[in-house]
Motif scaffolding. Structure first.
Motif, PDB file in Angstrom:
ATOM      1  N   ALA A 127       0.825  -1.209   0.000  1.00  0.00           N
ATOM      2  CA  ALA A 127       0.000   0.000   0.000  1.00  0.00           C
ATOM      3  C   ALA A 127       0.861   1.261   0.000  1.00  0.00           C
ATOM      4  CB  ALA A 127      -0.932   0.005   1.209  1.00  0.00           C
ATOM      5  N   ALA A 128       0.263   2.347  -0.471  1.00  0.00           N
ATOM      6  CA  ALA A 128       0.912   3.661  -0.483  1.00  0.00           C
ATOM      7  C   ALA A 128      -0.152   4.719  -0.242  1.00  0.00           C
ATOM      8  CB  ALA A 128       1.632   3.902  -1.817  1.00  0.00           C
ATOM      9  N   LEU A 129       0.308   5.914   0.109  1.00  0.00           N
ATOM     10  CA  LEU A 129      -0.589   7.023   0.427  1.00  0.00           C
ATOM     11  C   LEU A 129      -0.279   8.205  -0.476  1.00  0.00           C
ATOM     12  CD1 LEU A 129      -2.741   8.205   2.418  1.00  0.00           C
ATOM     13  CD2 LEU A 129      -0.825   8.866   3.900  1.00  0.00           C
ATOM     14  N   VAL A 130      -1.317   8.787  -1.066  1.00  0.00           N
ATOM     15  CA  VAL A 130      -1.167   9.981  -1.893  1.00  0.00           C
ATOM     16  C   VAL A 130      -1.998  11.105  -1.273  1.00  0.00           C
ATOM     17  CG1 VAL A 130      -1.834  11.021  -4.097  1.00  0.00           C
ATOM     18  CG2 VAL A 130      -0.610   8.853  -4.078  1.00  0.00           C
ATOM     19  N   LEU A 131      -1.323  12.227  -0.962  1.00  0.00           N
ATOM     20  CA  LEU A 131      -2.006  13.412  -0.435  1.00  0.00           C
ATOM     21  C   LEU A 131      -2.242  14.362  -1.603  1.00  0.00           C
ATOM     22  CD1 LEU A 131       0.175  13.935   2.782  1.00  0.00           C
ATOM     23  CD2 LEU A 131      -1.985  12.675   2.568  1.00  0.00           C
ATOM     24  N   ASN A 132      -3.513  14.510  -1.987  1.00  0.00           N
ATOM     25  CA  ASN A 132      -3.871  15.298  -3.167  1.00  0.00           C
ATOM     26  C   ASN A 132      -4.290  16.719  -2.765  1.00  0.00           C
ATOM     27  OD1 ASN A 132      -4.380  15.835  -5.879  1.00  0.00           O
ATOM     28  ND2 ASN A 132      -6.431  14.955  -5.834  1.00  0.00           N
ATOM     29  N   LYS A 133      -4.466  17.553  -3.777  1.00  0.00           N
ATOM     30  CA  LYS A 133      -4.896  18.955  -3.644  1.00  0.00           C
ATOM     31  C   LYS A 133      -3.824  19.824  -2.983  1.00  0.00           C
ATOM     32  CE  LYS A 133      -9.824  17.757  -3.605  1.00  0.00           C
ATOM     33  NZ  LYS A 133     -11.161  18.021  -3.055  1.00  0.00           N
ATOM     34  N   LYS A 134      -2.561  19.520  -3.283  1.00  0.00           N
ATOM     35  CA  LYS A 134      -1.443  20.275  -2.722  1.00  0.00           C
ATOM     36  C   LYS A 134      -1.538  21.763  -3.075  1.00  0.00           C
ATOM     37  CE  LYS A 134       3.621  20.143  -2.471  1.00  0.00           C
ATOM     38  NZ  LYS A 134       4.854  19.475  -2.969  1.00  0.00           N
ATOM     39  N   ASP A 135      -2.142  22.063  -4.215  1.00  0.00           N
ATOM     40  CA  ASP A 135      -2.265  23.466  -4.651  1.00  0.00           C
ATOM     41  C   ASP A 135      -3.158  24.288  -3.730  1.00  0.00           C
ATOM     42  OD1 ASP A 135      -5.181  23.404  -6.438  1.00  0.00           O
ATOM     43  OD2 ASP A 135      -4.134  21.517  -6.115  1.00  0.00           O
ATOM     44  N   MET A 136      -3.940  23.634  -2.872  1.00  0.00           N
ATOM     45  CA  MET A 136      -4.848  24.342  -1.967  1.00  0.00           C
ATOM     46  C   MET A 136      -4.246  24.564  -0.579  1.00  0.00           C
ATOM     47  SD  MET A 136      -8.378  22.292  -2.877  1.00  0.00           S
ATOM     48  CE  MET A 136      -9.343  23.209  -1.679  1.00  0.00           C
ATOM     49  N   TRP A 137      -3.056  24.035  -0.320  1.00  0.00           N
ATOM     50  CA  TRP A 137      -2.529  24.029   1.039  1.00  0.00           C
ATOM     51  C   TRP A 137      -2.014  25.403   1.465  1.00  0.00           C
ATOM     52  CZ3 TRP A 137       1.019  19.062   0.729  1.00  0.00           C
ATOM     53  CH2 TRP A 137       0.195  17.940   0.573  1.00  0.00           C
ATOM     54  N   ASP A 138      -2.231  25.715   2.754  1.00  0.00           N
ATOM     55  CA  ASP A 138      -1.577  26.869   3.366  1.00  0.00           C
ATOM     56  C   ASP A 138      -0.398  26.356   4.203  1.00  0.00           C
ATOM     57  OD1 ASP A 138      -2.668  25.798   5.717  1.00  0.00           O
ATOM     58  OD2 ASP A 138      -4.271  27.301   5.850  1.00  0.00           O
ATOM     59  N   ALA A 139       0.210  27.230   4.980  1.00  0.00           N
ATOM     60  CA  ALA A 139       1.402  26.840   5.741  1.00  0.00           C
ATOM     61  C   ALA A 139       1.097  25.721   6.744  1.00  0.00           C
ATOM     62  CB  ALA A 139       1.974  28.055   6.470  1.00  0.00           C
ATOM     63  N   ASP A 140      -0.074  25.783   7.391  1.00  0.00           N
ATOM     64  CA  ASP A 140      -0.442  24.733   8.353  1.00  0.00           C
ATOM     65  C   ASP A 140      -0.632  23.391   7.649  1.00  0.00           C
ATOM     66  OD1 ASP A 140      -0.358  26.491  10.450  1.00  0.00           O
ATOM     67  OD2 ASP A 140      -2.523  26.862  10.494  1.00  0.00           O
ATOM     68  N   THR A 159       4.703   7.769   0.579  1.00  0.00           N
ATOM     69  CA  THR A 159       3.737   8.854   0.755  1.00  0.00           C
ATOM     70  C   THR A 159       4.113   9.997  -0.170  1.00  0.00           C
ATOM     71  OG1 THR A 159       3.485   8.202   3.080  1.00  0.00           O
ATOM     72  CG2 THR A 159       2.638  10.360   2.453  1.00  0.00           C
ATOM     73  N   LEU A 160       3.204  10.329  -1.085  1.00  0.00           N
ATOM     74  CA  LEU A 160       3.459  11.371  -2.071  1.00  0.00           C
ATOM     75  C   LEU A 160       2.481  12.519  -1.895  1.00  0.00           C
ATOM     76  CD1 LEU A 160       3.892   9.195  -5.314  1.00  0.00           C
ATOM     77  CD2 LEU A 160       5.662   9.967  -3.731  1.00  0.00           C
ATOM     78  N   SER A 161       2.979  13.746  -2.033  1.00  0.00           N
ATOM     79  CA  SER A 161       2.128  14.940  -2.034  1.00  0.00           C
ATOM     80  C   SER A 161       2.016  15.425  -3.474  1.00  0.00           C
ATOM     81  CB  SER A 161       2.732  16.038  -1.155  1.00  0.00           C
ATOM     82  OG  SER A 161       2.742  15.636   0.196  1.00  0.00           O
ATOM     83  N   ILE A 162       0.773  15.556  -3.954  1.00  0.00           N
ATOM     84  CA  ILE A 162       0.573  15.888  -5.362  1.00  0.00           C
ATOM     85  C   ILE A 162      -0.563  16.888  -5.542  1.00  0.00           C
ATOM     86  CG2 ILE A 162       1.293  13.546  -6.037  1.00  0.00           C
ATOM     87  CD1 ILE A 162      -1.731  13.192  -6.849  1.00  0.00           C
ATOM     88  N   SER A 163      -0.668  17.386  -6.746  1.00  0.00           N
ATOM     89  CA  SER A 163      -1.838  18.156  -7.165  1.00  0.00           C
ATOM     90  C   SER A 163      -2.267  17.646  -8.530  1.00  0.00           C
ATOM     91  CB  SER A 163      -1.533  19.654  -7.245  1.00  0.00           C
ATOM     92  OG  SER A 163      -2.595  20.326  -7.907  1.00  0.00           O
ATOM     93  N   ALA A 164      -3.419  16.966  -8.569  1.00  0.00           N
ATOM     94  CA  ALA A 164      -3.956  16.529  -9.861  1.00  0.00           C
ATOM     95  C   ALA A 164      -4.301  17.739 -10.721  1.00  0.00           C
ATOM     96  CB  ALA A 164      -5.191  15.660  -9.648  1.00  0.00           C
ATOM     97  N   HIS A 165      -4.601  18.868 -10.063  1.00  0.00           N
ATOM     98  CA  HIS A 165      -5.014  20.089 -10.772  1.00  0.00           C
ATOM     99  C   HIS A 165      -3.839  20.736 -11.510  1.00  0.00           C
ATOM    100  CE1 HIS A 165      -7.285  23.680 -11.677  1.00  0.00           C
ATOM    101  NE2 HIS A 165      -6.426  24.430 -11.025  1.00  0.00           N
TER     102      HIS A 165
END
Length: 315
Positions: A127-140, A159-165
């Protein structure tokens, strides 16, 4: 066409299955399941899953009946609903199960993430984890994403941080899934369909908005389907999952599905330690010393409680 063929289930609409013939680019065959066909020992909402290798008897009109399922390498399963004793097989013969999660709109609970990962461990699915919507993130959000990456990478889950957008991080994801059969799962609203559209240009899956009232997603995928990846391999898309109920976990086995808890448990004083109250518990010692995350331990306790209730009914 011969009267019998072997193939892979690539679509499950609930009423019909589509099977792609083995070793060819032939048109998939629409199939039903023959008679009272069931997998031994499993009470499931459907006995056949996307990814299954099956035998099909062809009928006039190029439709068919699925008559046999080849032994599965693995599968991933969840309880069909909170009130159901039946299970729902999400997919079979998987090289990698990816959970798509989001930190906001909607926020994916860590208990949901941990239940998914524990189930993957239980059924021998990497298994793996993808954190999406990175383009919406603020500092927190970025700080939280870094902490989650540190936690889950440290346990052994990519664990990957991505933005599909925007496409940020997609190259690393393509490398991770290349030439694999990959299950893509997640709550409704995490951007799964947008992500698949980014990975498979021209597919144009319908995407949905997030409810402004409840900050939850609205279902856009209504059945499970397998798609070919441009770089080789396949991607299995399943409907958005609102809850992830575990099934058939025995209380004594739950710690085995949390790798860091299982590793620490080797040093417990008692071999049958439940890691809740016993003296000499190495797991609680590791928790106090921040070697095990509080969120992971809380998830362990929630699954342990469920399993304990089921164990009572088994006796």
């Amino acid at each position: 066409m011969d009267n019998r063929m072997k193939g892979t289930v690539i679509r499950n609409t609930g009423a019909w299955y589509e099977v792609r013939p083995e070793g060819s680019d032939a048109t998939p065959v629409k199939c039903k399941v023959k008679g009272n066909f069931r997998i031994k020992g499993l009470r499931t909402t459907s006995p056949v899953a996307v990814g299954d290798r099956v035998t099909v008897d062809i009928l006039p009109g190029d439709t068919g009946f699925i008559t046999a399922i080849e032994p599965r390498k693995n599968y991933i399963i969840r309880r069909a609903s909170n009130l159901s004793k039946e299970s729902h097989i999400l997919a079979a013969n998987i090289d990698l199960a990816i959970l798509v999660a989001t930190l906001r709109e909607p926020a994916t609970p860590t208990t949901f993430i941990d239940r998914f990962l524990a189930t993957a461990e239980a059924y021998n699915v990497p298994a793996a984890l993808v954190l999406n919507k990175k383009d919406m993130w603020d500092a927190d959000d970025r700080s939280l994403a870094n902490a989650m990456t540190y936690l889950y990478d440290g346990i052994g889950y990519d664990t990957l941080s991505i933005s599909a957008h925007t496409g940020e991080g997609l190259a690393a994801l393509r490398d991770l899934i290349k030439e694999k059969t990959v299950l893509l799962a997640g709550n409704s609203g995490v951007g799964k369909s947008s992500l698949i559209n980014a990975l498979i240009p021209g597919l144009n899956l319908r995407t949905g908005a997030v409810s402004s009232l409840h900050h939850t997603g609205m279902h856009t995928t209504t059945f499970s389907e397998m798609y070919d990846l441009p770089e080789g391999g396949e991607l299995i898309d399943i409907p958005g999952v609102k809850g992830f109920g575990t099934i058939d976990f025995e209380a004594a086995q739950v710690s085995h599905y949390f790798p860091e808890i299982f590793a620490a448990a080797r040093d417990c004083r008692y071999a049958d330690c439940s890691h809740t109250h016993e003296p000499g518990c190495a797991v609680r010692s590791a928790l106090e010393n921040n070697h095990i995350a509080q969120s992971r331990y809380a998830s362990y306790l929630s699954i342990l409680e469920e399993a304990g209730e089921r164990d009572k009914y088994r006796k």
